[in-house]
Write an enzyme that holds these catalytic residues in place. Structure first.
Site, mmCIF file in Angstrom:
data_model
loop_
_atom_site.group_PDB
_atom_site.id
_atom_site.type_symbol
_atom_site.label_atom_id
_atom_site.label_comp_id
_atom_site.label_asym_id
_atom_site.label_seq_id
_atom_site.Cartn_x
_atom_site.Cartn_y
_atom_site.Cartn_z
ATOM 1 N N ASP A 58 0.916 -1.104 -0.275
ATOM 2 C CA ASP A 58 -0.206 0.122 0.456
ATOM 3 C C ASP A 58 0.986 0.920 0.389
ATOM 4 O OD1 ASP A 58 -0.377 -0.606 3.700
ATOM 5 O OD2 ASP A 58 1.007 1.224 3.068
ATOM 6 N N HIS B 162 8.649 -5.726 -1.592
ATOM 7 C CA HIS B 162 7.832 -6.186 -2.239
ATOM 8 C C HIS B 162 7.273 -5.790 -3.355
ATOM 9 C CE1 HIS B 162 7.687 -9.180 1.339
ATOM 10 N NE2 HIS B 162 8.792 -9.480 1.472
ATOM 11 N N GLU C 121 1.143 -9.007 19.102
ATOM 12 C CA GLU C 121 1.286 -10.120 19.810
ATOM 13 C C GLU C 121 2.976 -10.538 19.513
ATOM 14 O OE1 GLU C 121 -1.968 -11.986 18.907
ATOM 15 O OE2 GLU C 121 -1.164 -12.432 16.403
HETATM 16 C C1 BV8 Z 1 12.891 -15.856 -2.148
HETATM 17 C C2 BV8 Z 1 3.134 -10.650 -2.170
HETATM 18 C C3 BV8 Z 1 15.093 -15.922 -3.064
HETATM 19 C C4 BV8 Z 1 3.044 -9.110 -1.876
HETATM 20 C C5 BV8 Z 1 4.446 -11.557 -0.968
HETATM 21 C C6 BV8 Z 1 9.952 -21.723 -2.144
HETATM 22 C C7 BV8 Z 1 10.841 -21.544 -3.122
HETATM 23 C C8 BV8 Z 1 11.181 -19.948 -2.777
HETATM 24 C C9 BV8 Z 1 11.367 -19.323 -1.910
HETATM 25 C C10 BV8 Z 1 10.881 -19.980 -1.016
HETATM 26 C C11 BV8 Z 1 10.008 -21.494 -1.078
HETATM 27 N N1 BV8 Z 1 10.031 -21.195 0.276
HETATM 28 C C12 BV8 Z 1 9.952 -20.486 1.988
HETATM 29 C C13 BV8 Z 1 10.857 -19.821 0.765
HETATM 30 C C14 BV8 Z 1 10.986 -18.490 1.041
HETATM 31 C C15 BV8 Z 1 9.338 -17.510 0.671
HETATM 32 C C16 BV8 Z 1 9.108 -17.882 2.164
HETATM 33 O O1 BV8 Z 1 9.477 -16.826 3.208
HETATM 34 N N2 BV8 Z 1 8.158 -18.736 2.591
HETATM 35 C C17 BV8 Z 1 7.366 -18.275 3.994
HETATM 36 C C18 BV8 Z 1 5.700 -19.002 3.387
HETATM 37 C C19 BV8 Z 1 7.911 -19.568 4.267
HETATM 38 N N3 BV8 Z 1 10.105 -15.779 0.827
HETATM 39 C C20 BV8 Z 1 9.959 -15.863 -1.216
HETATM 40 O O2 BV8 Z 1 9.579 -16.399 -1.989
HETATM 41 C C21 BV8 Z 1 10.396 -14.437 -1.126
HETATM 42 N N4 BV8 Z 1 11.728 -14.950 -2.396
HETATM 43 O O3 BV8 Z 1 13.060 -16.065 -0.924
HETATM 44 O O4 BV8 Z 1 13.669 -15.154 -2.798
HETATM 45 C C22 BV8 Z 1 16.050 -14.855 -1.701
HETATM 46 C C23 BV8 Z 1 16.273 -15.177 -0.964
HETATM 47 C C24 BV8 Z 1 16.763 -14.651 0.082
HETATM 48 C C25 BV8 Z 1 17.469 -13.375 -0.109
HETATM 49 C C26 BV8 Z 1 16.855 -12.792 -1.683
HETATM 50 C C27 BV8 Z 1 16.187 -13.973 -2.152
HETATM 51 C C28 BV8 Z 1 9.658 -13.329 -1.994
HETATM 52 C C29 BV8 Z 1 8.694 -13.098 -0.283
HETATM 53 C C30 BV8 Z 1 7.299 -12.516 -1.253
HETATM 54 C C31 BV8 Z 1 6.278 -12.869 -1.192
HETATM 55 N N5 BV8 Z 1 4.860 -12.285 -1.225
HETATM 56 N N6 BV8 Z 1 3.780 -10.371 -0.714
HETATM 57 C C32 BV8 Z 1 1.670 -9.371 -2.273
HETATM 58 O O5 BV8 Z 1 0.361 -9.695 -2.725
HETATM 59 O O6 BV8 Z 1 1.051 -8.682 -0.945
HETATM 60 S S1 BV8 Z 1 4.022 -12.011 1.432
HETATM 61 C C33 BV8 Z 1 2.957 -11.607 2.234
HETATM 62 O O7 BV8 Z 1 3.695 -11.426 3.232
HETATM 63 C C34 BV8 Z 1 2.620 -10.082 2.167
HETATM 64 O O8 BV8 Z 1 4.188 -9.573 1.099
HETATM 65 C C35 BV8 Z 1 3.421 -9.399 3.345
HETATM 66 O O9 BV8 Z 1 4.274 -8.421 3.631
HETATM 67 C C36 BV8 Z 1 4.393 -9.969 3.864
HETATM 68 C C37 BV8 Z 1 4.632 -10.299 5.108
HETATM 69 O O10 BV8 Z 1 3.453 -10.722 6.042
HETATM 70 P P1 BV8 Z 1 3.525 -9.701 6.843
HETATM 71 O O11 BV8 Z 1 2.900 -8.208 6.382
HETATM 72 O O12 BV8 Z 1 3.984 -9.648 8.321
HETATM 73 O O13 BV8 Z 1 1.384 -9.673 7.523
HETATM 74 P P2 BV8 Z 1 1.033 -10.759 8.883
HETATM 75 O O14 BV8 Z 1 -0.433 -10.592 8.542
HETATM 76 O O15 BV8 Z 1 1.863 -12.088 8.579
HETATM 77 O O16 BV8 Z 1 1.350 -10.176 10.179
HETATM 78 C C38 BV8 Z 1 0.791 -9.037 10.206
HETATM 79 C C39 BV8 Z 1 1.905 -9.265 11.678
HETATM 80 O O17 BV8 Z 1 0.934 -7.562 12.156
HETATM 81 C C40 BV8 Z 1 0.423 -10.463 12.520
HETATM 82 O O18 BV8 Z 1 1.697 -10.651 13.558
HETATM 83 C C41 BV8 Z 1 -0.192 -9.412 14.023
HETATM 84 O O19 BV8 Z 1 0.344 -10.263 15.237
HETATM 85 C C42 BV8 Z 1 0.334 -7.531 13.416
HETATM 86 N N7 BV8 Z 1 -1.090 -7.154 14.017
HETATM 87 C C43 BV8 Z 1 -2.270 -7.298 13.447
HETATM 88 N N8 BV8 Z 1 -2.415 -5.861 13.800
HETATM 89 C C44 BV8 Z 1 -1.603 -5.102 14.273
HETATM 90 C C45 BV8 Z 1 -0.443 -5.963 14.381
HETATM 91 N N9 BV8 Z 1 0.426 -5.485 14.723
HETATM 92 C C46 BV8 Z 1 0.297 -4.071 15.547
HETATM 93 N N10 BV8 Z 1 -1.148 -3.297 15.266
HETATM 94 C C47 BV8 Z 1 -2.244 -3.459 14.567
HETATM 95 N N11 BV8 Z 1 -3.293 -3.258 14.394
#
Ligand code: BV8
Length: 227
Positions: A92, A107, A202
């Site tokens: 965003d 991202h 959390e």
């Molecule tokens: C990479 C797209 C290599 C855009 C997103 C197999 C093949 C290849 C890679 C992998 C693989 N297996 C695993 C991987 C690595 C993979 C990965 O991490 N997988 C996970 C599932 C294990 N990563 C990748 O593929 C990345 N690329 O590895 O390339 C490389 C490695 C190193 C160096 C260079 C290259 C690419 C990852 C990007 C994927 N794209 N989204 C979109 O649609 O938005 S990911 C998605 O998750 C979003 O981008 C988001 O930003 C991201 C993280 O999530 P969060 O932002 O943390 O959000 P979430 O809901 O999870 O958490 C919210 C938090 O806020 C919670 O803790 C909650 O308690 C808190 N909260 C809630 N309300 C509040 C609050 N806090 C404060 N106040 C509040 N009011």
């Protein structure tokens, strides 16, 4: 306040602005399979589904506004004597609208389209589809959302690691610490000798990697911490 600051934000910082998070109850990944809408393979298999997923989120951009957490980080950057680098996983534009300048969208950005044919990038606030021609190469079917999908290289990694390797303070705000490489930034910062703080609703999955944690809603804990 330490000199060189790096801040990582995730979906939680925008939650109180009305933006859905991914992994909270009722979050985006409870309604969509990320393999279908946030991977290159998913886009090849069903581009219309992926365009619809991002068109819905892009159309919501007009109705949201930054909250006190976004403004507090922009004030910190404006008032702090040393460099403040803001790395966001969010696609965003709430940080920009709150006034942050030294901002890295690792991202990608919802309000941008990327042509997978000619590599051109375009400001894009309307709907995307396979029929929309690229403004640069005029081909249809080659425009995609300019976001980083799973399996794709996040943007500006060199610049991010450079900032992490040279920081005194690392803050993570509103991220579950479940996606890599962002989830490892706290360890990079610790290796550089930085003090690390988690500001989250959390404990995150990487909670134990931080020196300090302050839990509560971002719109309260971030202004309290920054001021
Ligand atoms: C990479 C797209 C290599 C855009 C997103 C197999 C093949 C290849 C890679 C992998 C693989 N297996 C695993 C991987 C690595 C993979 C990965 O991490 N997988 C996970 C599932 C294990 N990563 C990748 O593929 C990345 N690329 O590895 O390339 C490389 C490695 C190193 C160096 C260079 C290259 C690419 C990852 C990007 C994927 N794209 N989204 C979109 O649609 O938005 S990911 C998605 O998750 C979003 O981008 C988001 O930003 C991201 C993280 O999530 P969060 O932002 O943390 O959000 P979430 O809901 O999870 O958490 C919210 C938090 O806020 C919670 O803790 C909650 O308690 C808190 N909260 C809630 N309300 C509040 C609050 N806090 C404060 N106040 C509040 N009011």
């Amino acid at each position: 306040m330490p000199q060189r600051i790096v801040i990582l934000t995730g979906a939680g910082i925008s939650a109180e602005s009305g933006v859905d998070t991914f992994r909270d109850k009722g979050g985006i990944w409870s309604r969509y399979d990320y393999r279908q809408v946030a991977t290159p393979e998913g886009f090849v298999a069903d581009p219309a589904l992926v365009h619809d997923f991002y068109n819905q989120r892009r159309s919501a951009l007009a109705g949201i506004a930054p909250n006190p957490a976004h403004y507090a980080l922009a004030r910190l950057e404006a008032e702090h004597s040393g460099p403040v680098t803001l790395v966001t996983q969010n696609i965003d534009e709430l940080h920009e609208r709150a006034g942050s300048k030294n901002l890295i969208h690792m991202h990608g950005e919802l309000a941008k389209a990327l042509c997978s044919r000619c590599g051109s990038r375009h400001e894009w606030r309307g709907a995307l589809s396979t029929e929309v021609p690229c403004p640069a190469c005029a081909e249809a079917g080659c425009l995609r959302p300019d976001v980083v999908w799973f399996g794709e290289m996040p943007y500006h990694m060199e610049r991010i690691y450079e900032a992490l390797g040279d920081c005194d303070l690392f803050l993570a705000v509103g991220t579950s610490g479940s996606v890599y490489p962002a989830a490892q930034f706290v360890q990079e910062a610790s290796r550089a000798g930085a003090h690390t703080v988690e500001l989250n609703l959390e404990p995150s999955e990487t909670f134990s990697d931080f020196d300090e944690a302050i839990h509560g809603p971002a719109s309260r804990v971030v202004p309290d911490y920054v001021e």
